[in-house]
Design an enzyme around this catalytic site. Structure first.
Site, PDB file in Angstrom:
ATOM      1  N   GLN A 171       2.366  -8.186  -3.038  1.00  0.00           N
ATOM      2  CA  GLN A 171       1.756  -8.498  -1.553  1.00  0.00           C
ATOM      3  C   GLN A 171       1.432 -10.039  -0.959  1.00  0.00           C
ATOM      4  O   GLN A 171       1.216 -10.905  -2.113  1.00  0.00           O
ATOM      5  CB  GLN A 171       0.529  -7.785  -1.094  1.00  0.00           C
ATOM      6  CG  GLN A 171      -0.594  -8.032  -2.074  1.00  0.00           C
ATOM      7  CD  GLN A 171      -1.828  -7.223  -2.017  1.00  0.00           C
ATOM      8  OE1 GLN A 171      -2.015  -6.598  -1.049  1.00  0.00           O
ATOM      9  NE2 GLN A 171      -2.526  -7.183  -3.007  1.00  0.00           N
ATOM     10  N   HIS A 193       4.646  -6.674   1.758  1.00  0.00           N
ATOM     11  CA  HIS A 193       3.480  -6.114   2.316  1.00  0.00           C
ATOM     12  C   HIS A 193       2.940  -6.784   3.771  1.00  0.00           C
ATOM     13  O   HIS A 193       3.042  -6.142   4.606  1.00  0.00           O
ATOM     14  CB  HIS A 193       2.320  -6.444   1.422  1.00  0.00           C
ATOM     15  CG  HIS A 193       0.861  -5.725   1.780  1.00  0.00           C
ATOM     16  ND1 HIS A 193       0.184  -6.318   2.882  1.00  0.00           N
ATOM     17  CD2 HIS A 193       0.360  -4.672   1.574  1.00  0.00           C
ATOM     18  CE1 HIS A 193      -0.762  -5.709   3.110  1.00  0.00           C
ATOM     19  NE2 HIS A 193      -0.753  -4.755   2.320  1.00  0.00           N
ATOM     20  N   ASP A 236       2.949  -3.189   5.268  1.00  0.00           N
ATOM     21  CA  ASP A 236       1.464  -2.581   5.933  1.00  0.00           C
ATOM     22  C   ASP A 236       1.050  -3.153   7.156  1.00  0.00           C
ATOM     23  O   ASP A 236       0.887  -4.558   7.384  1.00  0.00           O
ATOM     24  CB  ASP A 236       0.613  -2.992   4.684  1.00  0.00           C
ATOM     25  CG  ASP A 236      -0.719  -2.242   5.021  1.00  0.00           C
ATOM     26  OD1 ASP A 236      -0.816  -1.268   6.108  1.00  0.00           O
ATOM     27  OD2 ASP A 236      -1.551  -1.982   3.912  1.00  0.00           O
ATOM     28  N   GLU A 271       3.700   1.223   6.333  1.00  0.00           N
ATOM     29  CA  GLU A 271       2.303   1.893   5.735  1.00  0.00           C
ATOM     30  C   GLU A 271       1.436   1.697   6.902  1.00  0.00           C
ATOM     31  O   GLU A 271       1.296   0.881   7.497  1.00  0.00           O
ATOM     32  CB  GLU A 271       2.025   1.072   4.483  1.00  0.00           C
ATOM     33  CG  GLU A 271       0.659   1.445   3.856  1.00  0.00           C
ATOM     34  CD  GLU A 271       0.295   0.625   2.559  1.00  0.00           C
ATOM     35  OE1 GLU A 271      -0.986   0.937   2.270  1.00  0.00           O
ATOM     36  OE2 GLU A 271       1.114   0.302   2.093  1.00  0.00           O
ATOM     37  N   ASP A 305      -2.351   5.509   3.992  1.00  0.00           N
ATOM     38  CA  ASP A 305      -3.462   4.553   3.353  1.00  0.00           C
ATOM     39  C   ASP A 305      -4.677   4.968   3.804  1.00  0.00           C
ATOM     40  O   ASP A 305      -5.678   5.700   3.077  1.00  0.00           O
ATOM     41  CB  ASP A 305      -3.161   3.065   3.590  1.00  0.00           C
ATOM     42  CG  ASP A 305      -4.011   2.028   2.856  1.00  0.00           C
ATOM     43  OD1 ASP A 305      -4.865   2.667   2.170  1.00  0.00           O
ATOM     44  OD2 ASP A 305      -3.918   0.920   2.923  1.00  0.00           O
ATOM     45  N   GLN A 327      -0.360   5.892  -0.754  1.00  0.00           N
ATOM     46  CA  GLN A 327      -1.057   4.913  -1.601  1.00  0.00           C
ATOM     47  C   GLN A 327      -2.196   5.458  -2.083  1.00  0.00           C
ATOM     48  O   GLN A 327      -3.068   5.867  -1.661  1.00  0.00           O
ATOM     49  CB  GLN A 327      -1.534   3.500  -0.753  1.00  0.00           C
ATOM     50  CG  GLN A 327      -1.918   2.642  -1.769  1.00  0.00           C
ATOM     51  CD  GLN A 327      -2.640   1.390  -1.158  1.00  0.00           C
ATOM     52  OE1 GLN A 327      -3.198   0.599  -2.028  1.00  0.00           O
ATOM     53  NE2 GLN A 327      -2.413   1.184  -0.229  1.00  0.00           N
ATOM     54  N   LYS A 329      -5.051   4.499  -3.745  1.00  0.00           N
ATOM     55  CA  LYS A 329      -6.019   3.328  -3.834  1.00  0.00           C
ATOM     56  C   LYS A 329      -7.027   3.669  -4.954  1.00  0.00           C
ATOM     57  O   LYS A 329      -7.969   3.979  -4.603  1.00  0.00           O
ATOM     58  CB  LYS A 329      -6.383   3.271  -2.343  1.00  0.00           C
ATOM     59  CG  LYS A 329      -6.732   1.741  -1.977  1.00  0.00           C
ATOM     60  CD  LYS A 329      -7.119   1.770  -0.502  1.00  0.00           C
ATOM     61  CE  LYS A 329      -7.144   0.313  -0.013  1.00  0.00           C
ATOM     62  NZ  LYS A 329      -5.791  -0.465   0.301  1.00  0.00           N
TER      63      LYS A 329
END
Length: 417
Positions: A171, A193, A236, A271, A305, A327, A329
């Protein structure tokens, strides 16, 4: 199995950021933000990240440890409130450590399941505590049985499939140009990302800024890469596409079609295209987007996410056929056995398992995540912690390659180590 338990308060690999304030227009001021925090517990829009190392001393004087850490955007997307280390160590001393001394250390999974049920005045332990303590528990079993953490997980869950290197996703943070060069030079598998968390400054009110960025990204891969380098593009957008296109599904899908054409021949994942501020609405809207993409033959993967904060949430997203990839997390799911089971559930249902987490974790939690990913054979793992690319990538890659060599030497079925 253990004779003592300690803790130390430390730093994490990044910062806590008030996502609501940033989305509402908090202005960047150097590395800080100007503006009033909008999420409970924050003293400023950006503040230092914290961690707690949980240290277990085994009966034979070996030392096991794990790190309690929370995500950068704590308090957003239905997640736990801000992690304040000095306040939470009391829960370690008064509840967690007595629990660990009383337990029969027979099964990593069983202890972690019981850890999840602990409560204080009717509330569960903060997810960050469950996350770090469960890492230390896994490490203790690893030390006791003289096996890698990967082997402990595979033994516990009776996993016998082949083991191979897991693709790493790096990222960029806000340095979405210079950090891409770093990723390409190191041949990162999935990138960048890009942190597209503001419509006006990063996406564009008609998505034009992301279009321009993706065009640049493709050209940069061609310039700095080679014919054998074919990374996946994973962006994202933190719900900004939904905001920019006023939640019009047809316009959102048409925009994604444009993005796919710009990125070709590289695979594109988006995302969090929308953030609907509740799990039920999020699942419903993402399901509609996914169906429409499929109807039109648009090959852009949707990644969940926000509002995917527990193993049950992950199952709900998958059952609703709302996404192509989840994702997982890790700090948000609490005890790491939940992350293990989430990856396995994704595999069983042919959904991409992205073992993610946060830039705001630590070197230790990143190392443990590598063992989860290798044991379960996740589809990709986040390079963490930090936003500098090199450091997080080094930690995750080196732990992975070391472990693969060890497992191959032990005779496990490791492919291309």
């Amino acid at each position: 199995m253990i004779k003592d338990a300690l803790y130390s308060i430390g730093l994490s690999g990044f910062y806590f950021d008030d996502q609501r304030a940033i989305k509402a227009g908090a202005k960047e001021d150097g590395f800080a933000y100007r503006g009033v925090p909008l999420t409970s517990g924050y003293e400023s829009v950006r503040q230092k990240g914290e961690s707690i190392s949980v240290i277990l001393i085994l009966d034979d004087d070996q030392i096991a440890f794990g790190d309690c850490a929370a995500i950068q955007y704590s308090g957003a997307g239905g997640r736990e409130p801000l992690f304040k280390a000095k306040e939470l160590v009391k829960d370690l001393e008064n509840v967690v450590f007595p629990f660990l001394f009383q337990e029969k250390w027979e099964s990593f999974r069983f202890i972690c399941q019981k850890l999840e049920t602990l409560s204080i005045n009717g509330r569960k332990l903060h997810t960050a505590l469950r996350y770090g303590v469960s890492q230390a528990i896994l490490d203790a079993f690893s030390k006791y049985y003289k096996k890698t953490m990967t082997e402990i997980i595979r033994d516990e869950y009776l996993l016998n499939f082949d083991i191979k290197k897991i693709p790493i996703f790096a990222q960029s943070g806000d340095e979405r140009y210079i950090n891409v060069d770093k990723m390409i030079l190191k041949r990162v598998d999935v990138l960048p990302h890009a942190l597209i968390n503001n419509v006006e400054t990063k996406l564009g009110w008609r998505g034009e800024k992301l279009i321009e960025y993706l065009g640049w990204l493709k050209e940069r891969v061609k310039i700095l890469g080679d014919e054998n380098y074919h990374p996946i593009f994973h962006i994202d957008v933190y719900g900004t596409i939904g905001i920019a296109f006023q939640y019009n599904i047809d316009e959102i899908v048409e925009y994604m079609e444009k993005l796919e054409k710009i990125c070709y021949p590289y695979k594109l994942r988006i995302e969090g295209p929308v953030d609907m501020e509740s799990k039920e609405l999020q699942i419903d809207f993402l399901s509609k987007i996914k169906r429409k993409l499929k109807e039109r033959g648009i090959n852009v993967d949707i990644v969940a996410d926000e509002w995917c904060n527990s193993l049950d949430d992950i199952k709900d997203f998958i059952k609703a056929e709302a996404v192509d990839m989840i994702q997982i997390k890790t700090p948000v799911l609490g005890s790491i056995h939940n992350s293990i089971e989430a990856v396995l559930y994704c595999r069983e249902n042919n959904i991409g398992a992205y073992l993610g987490g946060s830039c705001n974790e630590t070197d230790r939690s990143a190392q443990v995540s590598v063992h989860i990913a290798l044991a379960t054979q996740a589809d990709q793992i986040l390079a963490k912690p930090g936003m500098g690319v090199d450091e997080g990538l080094m930690i995750v890659y080196n732990e992975m390659m070391r472990t693969l060599k060890i497992l191959k030497k032990k005779g496990l079925n490791v492919i291309d180590a």
